[in-house]
Design a protein around this motif. Structure first.
Motif, PDB file in Angstrom:
ATOM      1  N   GLU A 260       0.833  -1.191   0.000  1.00  0.00           N
ATOM      2  CA  GLU A 260       0.000   0.000   0.000  1.00  0.00           C
ATOM      3  C   GLU A 260       0.877   1.255   0.000  1.00  0.00           C
ATOM      4  O   GLU A 260       2.007   1.243   0.472  1.00  0.00           O
ATOM      5  N   ILE A 261       0.327   2.333  -0.543  1.00  0.00           N
ATOM      6  CA  ILE A 261       1.020   3.614  -0.507  1.00  0.00           C
ATOM      7  C   ILE A 261       1.047   4.116   0.933  1.00  0.00           C
ATOM      8  O   ILE A 261       0.038   4.092   1.623  1.00  0.00           O
ATOM      9  N   GLN A 262       2.212   4.526   1.394  1.00  0.00           N
ATOM     10  CA  GLN A 262       2.370   4.999   2.768  1.00  0.00           C
ATOM     11  C   GLN A 262       2.783   6.455   2.758  1.00  0.00           C
ATOM     12  O   GLN A 262       3.643   6.864   1.969  1.00  0.00           O
ATOM     13  N   ASN A 263       2.173   7.245   3.634  1.00  0.00           N
ATOM     14  CA  ASN A 263       2.491   8.664   3.747  1.00  0.00           C
ATOM     15  C   ASN A 263       3.497   8.871   4.871  1.00  0.00           C
ATOM     16  O   ASN A 263       3.338   8.335   5.970  1.00  0.00           O
ATOM     17  N   LEU A 264       4.536   9.648   4.588  1.00  0.00           N
ATOM     18  CA  LEU A 264       5.590   9.926   5.565  1.00  0.00           C
ATOM     19  C   LEU A 264       5.675  11.427   5.805  1.00  0.00           C
ATOM     20  O   LEU A 264       5.693  12.209   4.849  1.00  0.00           O
ATOM     21  N   THR A 265       5.697  11.832   7.061  1.00  0.00           N
ATOM     22  CA  THR A 265       5.889  13.233   7.424  1.00  0.00           C
ATOM     23  C   THR A 265       7.126  13.326   8.291  1.00  0.00           C
ATOM     24  O   THR A 265       7.197  12.708   9.358  1.00  0.00           O
ATOM     25  N   LEU A 266       8.129  14.084   7.820  1.00  0.00           N
ATOM     26  CA  LEU A 266       9.421  14.097   8.489  1.00  0.00           C
ATOM     27  C   LEU A 266       9.918  15.526   8.703  1.00  0.00           C
ATOM     28  O   LEU A 266       9.584  16.437   7.943  1.00  0.00           O
TER      29      LEU A 266
END
Length: 285
Positions: A134-140
């Motif tokens: 699945e597409i995963q969202n990353l906030t860094l």
């Protein structure tokens, strides 16, 4: 692999290319005059290489040709960050956008296990579900020289890869969606500020589509007509103007185009048991 086996496998590949809708093991064996068990073994080998794909249809295994795209082509032309790992999670290839984002050089990370790489983006990749597609969202928090705010947003996806030596690995593609997220948040803030302003206005404020469907009304509009916000949704503003008033209002709306995007005129609107006059300024958006 001897020359005879290579020739046999090439014949199978060519036959599948001529039949892109797929063929079963029996069909291939019959067409090429080969034994079924030999064809089955060759197809298993080609599937491991990623040269063919198999689908089970009923009780039959149907094989299709696979179009292989050179990884170097993706690496050189993709604006997304790309990281390629082998079956032991070691980095075997990486593209320039990834290196720029991490501030690393190829020599620093090639051949190194992803687990041994330091940095915010590497830590986020380690935390991704290894078996998930699945597409995963990353906030860094990933400060850059041209971006002092530092908070960045990414959309990452893992794809299975099969290399020429039949080993399996993983291709991780990471899209930088920071600008999209910031634009979305700025738009939401702008809309919230706009709504706060118009809600406090003592004028009637309403927004509608060219066909008259109401999309927004402010507090004073709701109070004037004695309805809740939800009751206005889907209603048509033209129904608020009876008879000749509707014709005049329609003409008013149709006139706001070209060099006159804003027009003010007086219209009468029935409210309850009385007819009231309003100076309406219509602005085209």
């Amino acid at each position: 692999m001897n020359n005879h086996a290579e020739q046999r496998i090439e014949e199978i590949r060519n036959l599948l290319k001529e039949n892109p809708r797929g063929m079963s093991i029996s069909e291939i064996a019959e067409r090429l005059g080969m034994k079924r068990n030999i064809v089955s073994g060759d197809l298993n080998y080609l599937e491991r290489l990623g040269h063919v794909e198999m689908q089970s249809i009923g009780t039959s295994k149907v094989y299709f040709p696979t179009t292989k795209i050179p990884i170097t082509g993706i690496l050189n032309y993709s604006t997304d960050m790309i990281l390629i790992l082998d079956d032991e999670r070691k980095i075997i290839e990486v593209n320039v956008p990834f290196l720029k984002m991490t501030g690393k050089s190829r020599q620093e990370i090639l051949g190194k296990s992803i687990e041994d790489c330091s940095g915010t983006l590497f830590a986020a990749i380690k935390g991704m579900e290894q078996n998930g597609d699945e597409i995963q969202n990353l906030t860094l928090w990933l400060p850059q020289l041209d971006d002092p705010r530092g908070i960045r947003h990414f959309r990452a996806k893992q794809l299975p890869a099969v290399f020429e030596d039949t080993r399996q690995g993983t291709m991780i593609m990471i899209e930088d969606i920071t600008d999209q997220i910031r634009y979305r948040d700025a738009l939401r803030l702008s809309e919230a500020q706009y709504k706060a302003i118009v809600e406090d206005q003592t004028d009637l404020i309403f927004r509608f589509l060219p066909n008259g469907v109401i999309t927004y009304v402010n507090r004073i509009f709701r109070e004037t007509f004695g309805k809740e916000d939800a009751e206005f949704r889907g209603e048509n503003i033209y129904t608020y103007f009876p008879g000749q008033s509707r014709i005049e209002f329609l003409a008013h709306v149709h006139d706001i185009k070209g060099e006159t995007p804003v027009i003010t005129r007086v219209h009468t609107i029935p409210i309850g048991n009385e007819i009231r006059s309003f100076s309406l300024t219509i602005r085209a958006i």
